[in-house]
Design a protein around this motif. Structure first.
Motif, mmCIF file in Angstrom:
data_model
loop_
_atom_site.group_PDB
_atom_site.id
_atom_site.type_symbol
_atom_site.label_atom_id
_atom_site.label_comp_id
_atom_site.label_asym_id
_atom_site.label_seq_id
_atom_site.Cartn_x
_atom_site.Cartn_y
_atom_site.Cartn_z
ATOM 1 N N GLY A 14 0.852 -1.184 0.000
ATOM 2 C CA GLY A 14 0.000 0.000 0.000
ATOM 3 C C GLY A 14 0.886 1.231 0.000
ATOM 4 O O GLY A 14 1.713 1.409 0.903
ATOM 5 N N ILE A 15 0.722 2.069 -1.026
ATOM 6 C CA ILE A 15 1.612 3.227 -1.193
ATOM 7 C C ILE A 15 0.773 4.498 -1.310
ATOM 8 O O ILE A 15 -0.210 4.546 -2.052
ATOM 9 C CB ILE A 15 2.491 3.067 -2.449
ATOM 10 C CG1 ILE A 15 3.327 1.774 -2.355
ATOM 11 C CG2 ILE A 15 3.395 4.290 -2.626
ATOM 12 C CD1 ILE A 15 4.195 1.496 -3.568
ATOM 13 N N SER A 16 1.178 5.534 -0.568
ATOM 14 C CA SER A 16 0.560 6.852 -0.664
ATOM 15 C C SER A 16 1.546 7.809 -1.316
ATOM 16 O O SER A 16 2.745 7.695 -1.120
ATOM 17 C CB SER A 16 0.158 7.372 0.718
ATOM 18 O OG SER A 16 -0.912 6.612 1.231
ATOM 19 N N ASP A 71 -2.762 0.164 6.353
ATOM 20 C CA ASP A 71 -2.796 -0.126 4.919
ATOM 21 C C ASP A 71 -1.749 0.645 4.117
ATOM 22 O O ASP A 71 -1.686 0.525 2.898
ATOM 23 C CB ASP A 71 -4.189 0.120 4.343
ATOM 24 C CG ASP A 71 -4.671 1.562 4.512
ATOM 25 O OD1 ASP A 71 -4.098 2.314 5.347
ATOM 26 O OD2 ASP A 71 -5.633 1.949 3.813
ATOM 27 N N VAL A 72 -0.903 1.427 4.775
ATOM 28 C CA VAL A 72 0.162 2.186 4.097
ATOM 29 C C VAL A 72 1.510 1.645 4.551
ATOM 30 O O VAL A 72 1.859 1.739 5.725
ATOM 31 C CB VAL A 72 0.069 3.698 4.394
ATOM 32 C CG1 VAL A 72 1.238 4.450 3.763
ATOM 33 C CG2 VAL A 72 -1.258 4.272 3.911
ATOM 34 N N GLN A 73 2.257 1.077 3.620
ATOM 35 C CA GLN A 73 3.605 0.590 3.926
ATOM 36 C C GLN A 73 4.695 1.510 3.373
ATOM 37 O O GLN A 73 5.833 1.471 3.817
ATOM 38 C CB GLN A 73 3.831 -0.821 3.354
ATOM 39 C CG GLN A 73 3.065 -1.912 4.065
ATOM 40 C CD GLN A 73 1.643 -2.037 3.561
ATOM 41 O OE1 GLN A 73 1.386 -1.986 2.356
ATOM 42 N NE2 GLN A 73 0.698 -2.204 4.472
ATOM 43 N N VAL A 74 4.331 2.337 2.378
ATOM 44 C CA VAL A 74 5.317 3.205 1.718
ATOM 45 C C VAL A 74 4.678 4.557 1.447
ATOM 46 O O VAL A 74 3.506 4.641 1.049
ATOM 47 C CB VAL A 74 5.797 2.593 0.382
ATOM 48 C CG1 VAL A 74 6.854 3.480 -0.278
ATOM 49 C CG2 VAL A 74 6.326 1.183 0.578
ATOM 50 N N ILE A 75 5.464 5.615 1.627
ATOM 51 C CA ILE A 75 5.033 6.974 1.296
ATOM 52 C C ILE A 75 6.059 7.564 0.346
ATOM 53 O O ILE A 75 7.258 7.582 0.647
ATOM 54 C CB ILE A 75 4.918 7.838 2.568
ATOM 55 C CG1 ILE A 75 3.883 7.235 3.526
ATOM 56 C CG2 ILE A 75 4.564 9.284 2.198
ATOM 57 C CD1 ILE A 75 3.884 7.847 4.909
ATOM 58 N N ALA A 130 9.626 5.196 9.401
ATOM 59 C CA ALA A 130 8.895 5.675 10.565
ATOM 60 C C ALA A 130 7.768 4.689 10.846
ATOM 61 O O ALA A 130 6.931 4.442 9.971
ATOM 62 C CB ALA A 130 8.324 7.065 10.311
ATOM 63 N N ASN A 131 7.771 4.097 12.017
ATOM 64 C CA ASN A 131 6.721 3.153 12.398
ATOM 65 C C ASN A 131 6.551 2.048 11.357
ATOM 66 O O ASN A 131 5.440 1.737 10.943
ATOM 67 C CB ASN A 131 5.401 3.901 12.634
ATOM 68 C CG ASN A 131 4.363 3.059 13.323
ATOM 69 O OD1 ASN A 131 4.693 2.218 14.155
ATOM 70 N ND2 ASN A 131 3.109 3.265 12.965
ATOM 71 N N ARG A 132 7.667 1.482 10.916
ATOM 72 C CA ARG A 132 7.691 0.415 9.899
ATOM 73 C C ARG A 132 7.104 0.853 8.564
ATOM 74 O O ARG A 132 6.654 0.027 7.776
ATOM 75 C CB ARG A 132 7.004 -0.840 10.397
ATOM 76 C CG ARG A 132 7.713 -1.529 11.536
ATOM 77 C CD ARG A 132 7.099 -2.869 11.847
ATOM 78 N NE ARG A 132 7.496 -3.836 10.850
ATOM 79 C CZ ARG A 132 8.417 -4.775 11.028
ATOM 80 N NH1 ARG A 132 9.037 -4.862 12.175
ATOM 81 N NH2 ARG A 132 8.715 -5.615 10.083
ATOM 82 N N THR A 133 7.084 2.151 8.312
ATOM 83 C CA THR A 133 6.614 2.693 7.044
ATOM 84 C C THR A 133 7.798 3.344 6.344
ATOM 85 O O THR A 133 8.488 4.167 6.938
ATOM 86 C CB THR A 133 5.504 3.742 7.275
ATOM 87 O OG1 THR A 133 4.445 3.141 8.019
ATOM 88 C CG2 THR A 133 4.973 4.283 5.960
ATOM 89 N N LEU A 134 8.030 2.963 5.098
ATOM 90 C CA LEU A 134 9.115 3.547 4.313
ATOM 91 C C LEU A 134 8.679 4.894 3.762
ATOM 92 O O LEU A 134 7.558 5.031 3.261
ATOM 93 C CB LEU A 134 9.476 2.622 3.150
ATOM 94 C CG LEU A 134 10.018 1.252 3.540
ATOM 95 C CD1 LEU A 134 9.957 0.301 2.353
ATOM 96 C CD2 LEU A 134 11.436 1.377 4.059
ATOM 97 N N ILE A 135 9.571 5.876 3.835
ATOM 98 C CA ILE A 135 9.288 7.208 3.314
ATOM 99 C C ILE A 135 10.445 7.605 2.411
ATOM 100 O O ILE A 135 11.604 7.571 2.828
ATOM 101 C CB ILE A 135 9.147 8.238 4.453
ATOM 102 C CG1 ILE A 135 8.051 7.806 5.433
ATOM 103 C CG2 ILE A 135 8.858 9.632 3.887
ATOM 104 C CD1 ILE A 135 8.043 8.586 6.734
ATOM 105 N N PHE A 136 10.111 7.953 1.165
ATOM 106 C CA PHE A 136 11.128 8.379 0.209
ATOM 107 C C PHE A 136 10.720 9.715 -0.385
ATOM 108 O O PHE A 136 9.637 9.843 -0.952
ATOM 109 C CB PHE A 136 11.271 7.351 -0.920
ATOM 110 C CG PHE A 136 11.722 5.997 -0.444
ATOM 111 C CD1 PHE A 136 13.049 5.770 -0.127
ATOM 112 C CD2 PHE A 136 10.811 4.964 -0.299
ATOM 113 C CE1 PHE A 136 13.469 4.523 0.320
ATOM 114 C CE2 PHE A 136 11.215 3.714 0.143
ATOM 115 C CZ PHE A 136 12.550 3.489 0.454
#
Length: 193
Positions: A14-16, A71-75, A130-136
């Motif tokens: 799930g990517i935002s 539901d968001v794993q990547v931003i 951050a909180n097991r969420t990838l941010i690029f």
């Protein structure tokens, strides 16, 4: 770092997508369009997409809401990574990172050197977790977004990429290879978990 099994399967993430701009709306957001199309073509799910002005607190507010969603794993953030007074994306994101992914920015600048030469030093592309969420975060031009997606993100967000990728980090149910299994002590004797 988790090594990948030879028989790993693709796992949709799930990517935002967040576009940082004072001037663009959805009708003129070529970078957001490109990232949304590429992630969908790769088999991932576009969970949410927003545009916010170049403002530290507005950027941070949107990303903070996304990092707590299951539901968001990547931003993916595009825009605001330059050196003007209004370019504040790295400053907005850095306090949220549990860990920085320094290699992302380094590799992005290496790849972009081929097309823009020494101007790549003005890119402050950053990545973190951050909180097991990838941010690029990447520059806001469609060409820069294509460089980030095609040169780095597409493969690192694919569970089949060997020897390692980021999927196991954000999807804990994905298993690392047998050589990386944890050893759990059992009264002094090692037992594989």
């Amino acid at each position: 770092m988790s090594h990948v099994h030879a028989n790993a399967r693709f796992v949709p993430l799930g990517i935002s997508v967040l576009t940082v701009s004072d001037t663009r709306g959805f009708d003129r957001d070529g970078s957001g369009d490109l990232l949304s199309e590429r992630l969908s073509e790769a088999g991932h799910v576009l969970v949410d997409r927003r545009i916010v002005p170049d403002d530290i607190y507005r950027i941070r507010a949107v990303v903070s809401k996304w990092v707590v969603r299951d539901d968001v794993q990547v931003i993916l953030v595009n825009g605001g990574t330059g050196f003007t007074v209004r370019d504040t994306t790295p400053e907005a994101l850095a306090p949220l990172f549990d860990r920085a992914i320094d290699g992302y920015g380094e590799l992005f600048r290496q790849l972009s050197y081929d097309s823009i030469g020494t101007s790549t030093v003005q890119s402050r592309a950053v990545g973190g977790v951050a909180n097991r969420t990838l941010i690029f975060a990447m520059p806001g031009s469609p060409k820069a977004c294509a460089t980030a997606w095609e040169g780095i993100l597409e493969s690192q967000l694919d569970a089949r990429t060997r020897p390692c990728n980021f999927v196991a980090m954000v999807m804990p149910e994905q298993q690392a290879c047998a050589s990386r299994e944890a050893v759990v002590p059992d009264h002094g004797q090692g037992v594989h978990a």
